[in-house]
Design an enzyme around this catalytic site. Structure first.
Site, PDB file in Angstrom:
ATOM      1  N   TYR A 181      55.340  25.665  55.691  1.00 31.82           N
ATOM      2  CA  TYR A 181      56.385  26.523  56.265  1.00 31.82           C
ATOM      3  C   TYR A 181      57.032  27.375  55.179  1.00 31.82           C
ATOM      4  CZ  TYR A 181      60.747  27.924  58.540  1.00 31.82           C
ATOM      5  OH  TYR A 181      61.799  28.661  59.029  1.00 31.82           O
ATOM      6  N   GLU A 201      71.863  15.765  43.541  1.00 29.79           N
ATOM      7  CA  GLU A 201      71.961  14.776  44.610  1.00 29.79           C
ATOM      8  C   GLU A 201      70.595  14.627  45.278  1.00 29.79           C
ATOM      9  OE1 GLU A 201      76.235  16.761  46.003  1.00 29.79           O
ATOM     10  OE2 GLU A 201      74.474  16.766  47.302  1.00 29.79           O
ATOM     11  N   LYS A 210      68.027  14.902  48.300  1.00 26.58           N
ATOM     12  CA  LYS A 210      67.916  15.676  49.531  1.00 26.58           C
ATOM     13  C   LYS A 210      67.446  14.722  50.620  1.00 26.58           C
ATOM     14  CE  LYS A 210      65.971  19.812  51.637  1.00 26.58           C
ATOM     15  NZ  LYS A 210      65.579  19.107  52.884  1.00 26.58           N
ATOM     16  N   ASP A 235      66.346  13.524  54.123  1.00 24.56           N
ATOM     17  CA  ASP A 235      65.616  14.203  55.186  1.00 24.56           C
ATOM     18  C   ASP A 235      66.206  13.810  56.534  1.00 24.56           C
ATOM     19  OD1 ASP A 235      63.772  15.837  56.333  1.00 24.56           O
ATOM     20  OD2 ASP A 235      62.093  14.449  56.159  1.00 24.56           O
ATOM     21  N   ARG A 241      74.311  22.030  62.741  1.00 28.71           N
ATOM     22  CA  ARG A 241      74.279  23.312  62.034  1.00 28.71           C
ATOM     23  C   ARG A 241      74.203  24.483  63.009  1.00 28.71           C
ATOM     24  NH1 ARG A 241      72.324  24.333  56.891  1.00 28.71           N
ATOM     25  NH2 ARG A 241      71.063  22.449  56.876  1.00 28.71           N
ATOM     26  N   TYR A 292      78.453  14.770  51.800  1.00 28.74           N
ATOM     27  CA  TYR A 292      78.404  15.231  50.411  1.00 28.74           C
ATOM     28  C   TYR A 292      78.868  16.668  50.209  1.00 28.74           C
ATOM     29  CZ  TYR A 292      74.094  16.869  52.542  1.00 28.74           C
ATOM     30  OH  TYR A 292      73.194  17.424  53.404  1.00 28.74           O
ATOM     31  N   LYS A 312      73.228  21.943  42.519  1.00 29.12           N
ATOM     32  CA  LYS A 312      74.297  22.879  42.874  1.00 29.12           C
ATOM     33  C   LYS A 312      75.182  23.146  41.663  1.00 29.12           C
ATOM     34  CE  LYS A 312      74.793  20.402  47.287  1.00 29.12           C
ATOM     35  NZ  LYS A 312      75.753  19.613  48.104  1.00 29.12           N
ATOM     36  N   LYS A 355      61.752  20.284  46.119  1.00 31.14           N
ATOM     37  CA  LYS A 355      61.047  19.405  47.054  1.00 31.14           C
ATOM     38  C   LYS A 355      59.971  18.599  46.328  1.00 31.14           C
ATOM     39  CE  LYS A 355      61.616  19.597  51.023  1.00 31.14           C
ATOM     40  NZ  LYS A 355      61.298  20.571  52.067  1.00 31.14           N
ATOM     41  N   CYS A 384      34.223  -1.550  76.166  1.00 30.55           N
ATOM     42  CA  CYS A 384      35.442  -2.171  75.642  1.00 30.55           C
ATOM     43  C   CYS A 384      35.073  -3.247  74.617  1.00 30.55           C
ATOM     44  CB  CYS A 384      36.238  -2.796  76.789  1.00 30.55           C
ATOM     45  SG  CYS A 384      37.687  -3.735  76.239  1.00 30.55           S
ATOM     46  N   CYS A 437      36.316  -6.910  76.538  1.00 28.28           N
ATOM     47  CA  CYS A 437      35.720  -7.447  77.771  1.00 28.28           C
ATOM     48  C   CYS A 437      34.364  -6.835  78.100  1.00 28.28           C
ATOM     49  CB  CYS A 437      36.679  -7.256  78.942  1.00 28.28           C
ATOM     50  SG  CYS A 437      36.922  -5.521  79.408  1.00 28.28           S
ATOM     51  N   CYS A 472      39.798   1.338  78.916  1.00 36.11           N
ATOM     52  CA  CYS A 472      39.083   0.248  79.570  1.00 36.11           C
ATOM     53  C   CYS A 472      39.670   0.117  80.974  1.00 36.11           C
ATOM     54  CB  CYS A 472      39.274  -1.056  78.801  1.00 36.11           C
ATOM     55  SG  CYS A 472      38.690  -2.514  79.705  1.00 36.11           S
ATOM     56  N   CYS A 516      41.161  -7.420  81.575  1.00 29.84           N
ATOM     57  CA  CYS A 516      40.818  -7.471  80.150  1.00 29.84           C
ATOM     58  C   CYS A 516      41.937  -8.216  79.418  1.00 29.84           C
ATOM     59  CB  CYS A 516      40.674  -6.060  79.603  1.00 29.84           C
ATOM     60  SG  CYS A 516      40.402  -5.972  77.817  1.00 29.84           S
TER      61      CYS A 516
END
Length: 684
Positions: A41, A126, A128, A130, A149, A238, A303, A327, A421, A424, A439, A444
């Protein structure tokens, strides 16, 4: 190629990228279902920015670079949904520029030093985390609202979905509290909670969530706060938004000290450094520490420490110039695929699982990985004996990313997905439009085990002491062939099983008999009807009041229920037409398992069949409590407004739901009127 043709191709590519990124923003921010990795991205986003710079080098057509009341919203994606009330941030919430290499971080520092004409700058580093960005607004130390946000200028109010968070500070403690303050942070889900939820879904043969971030994002946007409470979310704070008075803090270090003093959950790694070289050392240190954390971290945030310098550096329409996110690379390891085993689930779905030579990955030893389905194996041409690259999606779920073709053995042959399967030996079937092979044999043994485990699980009949090992023995010894057989078992039969003594056998018999007292919706959910989860089970219980009534329901009766679609309705009808299921229901009745939904009608309430929607904030009770009161009086608490809605209860902050209710002519009342109605129920 002519200059005009080149420009045309650039413009065409620009438009393609804009459309593609818009689609991925929709997937990431609104649906919490990202279609590509963060790194890919960011690559596409950077290509877009470079094309914009080529086509419009002076930025004549770009959005305003500074925020004002008339400026366009910052470009940070948009997670807002129509079903939530909106709240305008007092100070915009921007997204961070990302980098993946040291040189770009050095360039970030050099740009800032050129701006301030200095040899070194003070930074903070700090983790990051996720998670999902959140902004908490406090007035005189009291929490007023929690907001996502959104588009950076306005976000969705999700206070009601976060009220149950154990560490959410509703009242700041200590002295020197600002009159008003926006504290920013992340809502996240721990690895442990994520694995618990996925483990439950795997047992119930539901698709697994991709990573904790997506699940956290989906949870805070659940329209039913009761469902949100079932998933344990965490919060860490934070960042500073607006603050009155503005000069209450001079730098981030001072702000973090205040967070600690106020009893606010802050990041466990926080380094203040006086040079970019030390910041880089902190980034590397954090990269090593992150695998020991109980929550997902995908990078480090750097920062400027000084708020005055932050303000002077300013921001673009997309991100602050005074901060950057480094990252971390997703950790990958090479290992050998030793075997592919097939698992049979309770619905008969066949899931291929890769068995790997054990390898250390993101702090844990990995020896298994899901291969999803036959199509996935074919697409990647995965073969037994291959050297494969494994990574953890969201640092949680191991998956085979690719095959190392250069190391493929000379005698390698493609994996042939079985046609029978593995348990069985019944011939497998595949429904058109579905990826999974199944199956079709309901007897089974693995399917029976899966159905019994699901029936007894915490979200269904909640039978204590009936664990996986016990279920395996019961089915393998032919003591249980369908879930109704559980209620015929005696203490003497349990004593025949491995690991049982007198007391443990008595406890399990009592737990099974006690489950007969469970509510009707739990039994409906425990049946394992395709597409019917707990919410739908409650709707069905509320409308049909008993299992025999539900078993006789026709398609037209089911689709008339708000929240029950045609696909689910068809699934319900087909379930009760099945002769095996009919036999099971008869046995339930014989063993005394036939709960009915009882509603106290002694008050003369006319709310049976009436649906209520709650919107905005309630001050006297939580939405969950309000919903329970409505249901106790025979009504139904739903999340969306439609022509079938009987009444909308609108508290402060009511938004789009209130507008829609007015357009549809739905009866609208405020909280005082709702409380009066609860005290003395009357016709709406």
């Amino acid at each position: 190629m002519s200059a005009s043709k080149t420009d045309k191709l650039k413009t065409q590519r620009l438009e393609e990228l804009q459309a593609e990124l818009k689609r991925h923003d929709e997937l990431y921010y609104r649906l919490a279902q990202p279609g590509i990795s963060d790194q890919l991205y960011d690559q596409k986003k950077r290509e877009l920015e470079e094309l914009e710079a080529e086509i419009d080098p002076l930025g004549l057509f770009s959005k305003s670079s500074e925020h004002s009341n008339n400026a366009q919203p910052p470009v940070v994606g948009d997670d807002r949904l129509e079903s939530f009330s909106s709240h305008r941030h007092l100070k915009p919430m921007l997204s961070l520029d990302n980098t993946y290499d040291e040189e770009e971080f050095i360039e970030f520092d050099q740009r800032l030093r050129r701006i301030f004409e200095t040899e070194k700058l003070s930074y903070v580093v700090e983790p990051k985390i996720d998670g999902v960005a959140i902004s908490l607004t406090y007035k005189n130390g009291k929490l007023v609202t929690a907001t996502t946000r959104g588009n950076g200028v306005e976000g969705d109010v999700v206070t009601q979905n976060l009220e149950h968070l154990e560490h959410l500070p509703h009242q700041l403690s200590g002295s020197s509290l600002p009159e008003l303050i926006e504290i920013r942070g992340e809502i996240y889900m721990s690895h442990q909670e994520f694995e618990r939820i996925n483990s439950e879904r795997e047992k119930n043969e539901l698709s697994l969530y991709a990573n904790p971030r997506n699940l956290a994002a989906g949870t805070i946007k659940l329209l039913d706060p009761k469902e949100a409470r079932k998933r344990k979310l965490e919060i860490v704070l934070y960042g500073l938004g607006a603050c009155t008075p503005e000069n209450h803090f001079s730098n981030l270090s001072e702000f973090h000290q205040a967070l600690s003093h106020w009893g606010v959950p802050a990041v466990e790694y926080f380094r203040q450094v006086d040079h970019a070289d030390d910041a880089w050392k902190s980034i590397q240190e954090l990269d090593q520490l992150r695998h020991s954390y109980g929550y997902p971290t995908d990078g480090a945030v750097i920062k400027l420490n000084s708020f005055a310098l932050q303000a002077e550096a300013g921001h673009t329409s997309k991100s602050p110039r005074w901060a950057i996110a480094y990252k971390f690379e997703t950790e990958r390891q090479e290992t050998i695929l030793e075997a592919i085993h097939l698992q049979v689930g309770r619905t008969g779905a066949i899931t291929p699982v890769a068995h790997l030579s054990p390898v250390q990955l993101a702090g844990t030893q990995v020896s298994r990985a899901s291969l999803h389905n036959a199509d996935e194996i074919s697409r990647k041409d995965i073969r037994v004996g291959d050297h494969v690259i494994v990574e953890k999606a969201g640092e949680i779920i191991p998956q085979v990313v690719e095959v190392v073709l250069a190391k493929r053995p000379a005698n390698s042959s493609p994996f042939t997905f079985p046609t029978i399967c593995p348990v069985c030996k019944t011939k497998l079937e595949r429904v058109d439009g579905e990826a999974a092979w199944k199956c079709p044999n309901p007897l089974c043994s693995e399917q029976v085990k899966g159905r019994v485990r699901y029936f007894a699980s915490r979200g269904c009949m909640d039978i204590d002491h009936l664990g996986e090992a016990v279920v395996d023995q019961l089915v393998d010894r032919k003591m249980v062939r369908q879930t109704s057989d559980l209620f015929s078992l005696s203490k003497e039969q349990f004593l025949q099983l491995d690991g049982f003594a007198e007391k443990s056998a008595e406890n399990l018999v009592q737990a099974i008999q006690k489950s007969k007292q469970q509510e009707l919706w739990r039994l409906i959910c425990a049946l394992g009807i395709k597409h019917v989860g707990s919410a739908a089970a409650k709707d069905l219980a509320r409308n049909f009041r008993s299992l025999p009534n539900l078993a006789k329901a026709e398609l037209i009766d089911l689709v008339a229920i708000d929240g029950i679609g045609e696909i689910m309705a068809q699934s319900v009808v087909e379930f009760f037409k099945n002769s095996e299921n009919q036999s099971m229901l008869e046995k339930f009745a014989q063993y005394g398992l036939s709960p009915e939904l009882e509603i106290d009608e002694s008050t003369g309430t006319p709310w049976t069949g009436k649906s209520f929607v709650l919107t905005g904030s309630l001050t006297s009770m939580t939405r969950e409590e309000a919903g329970s009161r409505i249901e106790s009086l025979g009504g139904k608490s739903t999340s969306s407004v439609s022509k079938r809605t009987s009444c909308l209860v609108a508290g402060p902050g009511a938004g789009s739901k209130l507008d829609k209710a007015k357009k549809l002519g739905v009866h609208v009342i405020d909280e005082p009127a709702f409380l009066a109605l609860l005290e003395s129920p009357k016709s709406l």
